[in-house]
Design an enzyme around this catalytic site. Structure first.
Site, PDB file in Angstrom:
ATOM      1  N   ARG A   1       0.825  -1.217   0.000  1.00 35.10           N
ATOM      2  CA  ARG A   1       0.000   0.000   0.000  1.00 35.10           C
ATOM      3  C   ARG A   1       0.855   1.262   0.000  1.00 35.10           C
ATOM      4  O   ARG A   1       0.605   2.188  -0.769  1.00 35.10           O
ATOM      5  CB  ARG A   1      -0.963   0.022   1.188  1.00 35.10           C
TER       6      ARG A   1
ATOM      7  N   ASN B   1      -6.192  -2.822   1.833  1.00 42.34           N
ATOM      8  CA  ASN B   1      -6.161  -4.278   1.904  1.00 42.34           C
ATOM      9  C   ASN B   1      -7.589  -4.799   1.953  1.00 42.34           C
ATOM     10  O   ASN B   1      -8.455  -4.183   2.581  1.00 42.34           O
ATOM     11  CB  ASN B   1      -5.423  -4.743   3.158  1.00 42.34           C
TER      12      ASN B   1
END
Length: 90
Positions: free
Chosen positions: A19, A37
């Protein structure tokens, strides 16, 4: 012309700084949106930019950061959300 892509990345993509690295790459490409996520272990990205910028992001997503192992990247076009920044959602 701005486009919106909904991108799903499958593989070993959680717990490997995916990320944060996606955020850095998107900002460098002047792409707005977000990354998060998913409970199933995938990473989901909403990205907005021109087609060339988004294609460069897709190419990066297929490789990811150093410790990621990407098995598949899929995307579909969506409706523009006009994001102001690129954020990590938790």
């Amino acid at each position: 012309m701005q486009k919106h892509y909904n991108i799903t990345v499958k593989g070993k993509v959680q717990g490997v700084w995916y990320r944060k690295n996606t955020q850095e790459k998107a900002i460098a490409l002047q792409i707005t949106g977000n990354v998060r996520n998913l409970p199933n272990g995938n990473v989901y990205i909403e990205a907005e930019g021109d087609k060339n910028q988004l294609n460069l992001l897709l190419e990066w997503c297929a490789i990811g950061p150093e410790f990621a192992k990407v098995d598949a990247v899929s995307f579909e076009e969506g409706d523009l959300q006009l994001f102001k920044s690129f954020d990590i959602l938790r």
